[in-house]
Enzyme design. Structure first.
Site, mmCIF file in Angstrom:
data_model
loop_
_atom_site.group_PDB
_atom_site.id
_atom_site.type_symbol
_atom_site.label_atom_id
_atom_site.label_comp_id
_atom_site.label_asym_id
_atom_site.label_seq_id
_atom_site.Cartn_x
_atom_site.Cartn_y
_atom_site.Cartn_z
ATOM 1 N N HIS A 120 56.060 68.849 51.543
ATOM 2 C CA HIS A 120 55.147 69.784 50.869
ATOM 3 C C HIS A 120 55.409 69.878 49.367
ATOM 4 O O HIS A 120 56.537 69.764 48.902
ATOM 5 C CB HIS A 120 55.262 71.169 51.505
ATOM 6 N N ASP A 121 54.325 70.045 48.616
ATOM 7 C CA ASP A 121 54.360 70.257 47.170
ATOM 8 C C ASP A 121 54.903 69.062 46.402
ATOM 9 O O ASP A 121 55.293 69.181 45.243
ATOM 10 C CB ASP A 121 55.174 71.512 46.822
ATOM 11 N N GLY A 138 60.608 68.588 50.153
ATOM 12 C CA GLY A 138 59.563 69.270 49.403
ATOM 13 C C GLY A 138 59.802 69.233 47.907
ATOM 14 O O GLY A 138 60.930 69.083 47.431
#
Length: 258
Positions: A120-121, A138
């Protein structure tokens, strides 16, 4: 639209007629595909996810799934993917988190090989390559033209600079310099022959003895490889297994691990 009858498309998904959706694919709500995307089979895409044109997704890739973050509470975070990417078997790319800005982004002209993971991100630049099993935690940034080698774990919040090459099996916990070649130390050695395995395969004690003698000469003597080979070839009763070992070493183009 070329959609296999076993595929399931949410009525709110936007899939152009030029796309090909193969068997058993599942496309969820709030997914937008660009022109000429190809989903080979068994591809799952959830949204909110926006994907550009001419992307190929191979079997069992999971795209735009919820982030693997215990703080995630179902917020409508996003994934964006550019154009002309090849995303191979079993790749996982998750959406962003609110605390990370809410967006995971993959650029264009990337090759994401089998079993790679983009957490994520994360932000992946154009023309990048993630080799099989590369794993990005992430908030990782991979700048343009960088290569992350096979089975490389990359820690959260790390940046990999443009045009960098990270060798396979390297654990990355700090930023990687642009234009660099970065790799873990290669302390790989041959520690002797596989005696137990050979016994299990029915090698006689005499065959094992001859191989043990050859390996001792190659690995434990003070001779270099050429000298050890010359010595072994001068021995009249070395046996076919040792001959095979000699032929293997002499035909090596990249050298052998000792």
């Amino acid at each position: 639209m070329n959609v296999h009858p076993t595929a399931i498309l949410d009525s709110r998904a936007r899939v152009p007629a030029s796309c090909r959706v193969g068997p058993y694919c599942v496309i969820g709500a709030e997914v937008e595909l660009g022109e000429r995307c190809r989903l080979v089979s068994h591809v799952a895409i959830e949204g909110p996810t926006k994907i550009g044109s001419d992307n190929a997704f191979f079997p069992f890739s999971a795209i735009g799934m919820a982030p693997q973050d215990i703080s995630y509470r179902g917020e409508p975070t996003r994934l964006e993917i550019g154009d002309h990417n090849e995303i191979r078997e079993c790749v996982t790319i998750t959406r962003g988190t609110v605390k990370g800005g809410g967006l995971t982004r993959v650029g264009s002209h990337t090759l994401i090989m089998a079993y790679a993971h983009i957490g994520h991100d994360s932000v992946i630049g154009d023309h990048c390559m993630l080799v099989n099993g590369a794993t990005l935690g992430g908030h990782v940034t991979v700048e343009e033209w960088a290569v992350v080698g096979a089975l490389c774990p990359v820690h959260q919040f790390v940046r990999i600079g443009a045009h960098a090459y990270v060798g396979g099996g390297t654990t990355i916990t700090q930023d990687v310099l642009p234009f660099s070649m970065t790799s873990a130390a290669r302390n790989t050695h041959a520690y002797g022959m596989n005696k137990v395995g050979l016994q299990r395969r029915g090698f006689s004690p005499e065959r094992i003895r001859k191989l043990h003698h050859a390996y001792k000469m190659l690995l434990a003597s003070k001779m270099n490889t050429s000298q050890a080979l010359q010595k072994l070839k001068s021995e009249p009763d070395r046996g076919e297994d040792v001959d095979r070992l000699i032929r293997f070493i002499e035909s090596s183009e990249r050298g052998v691990i000792k």
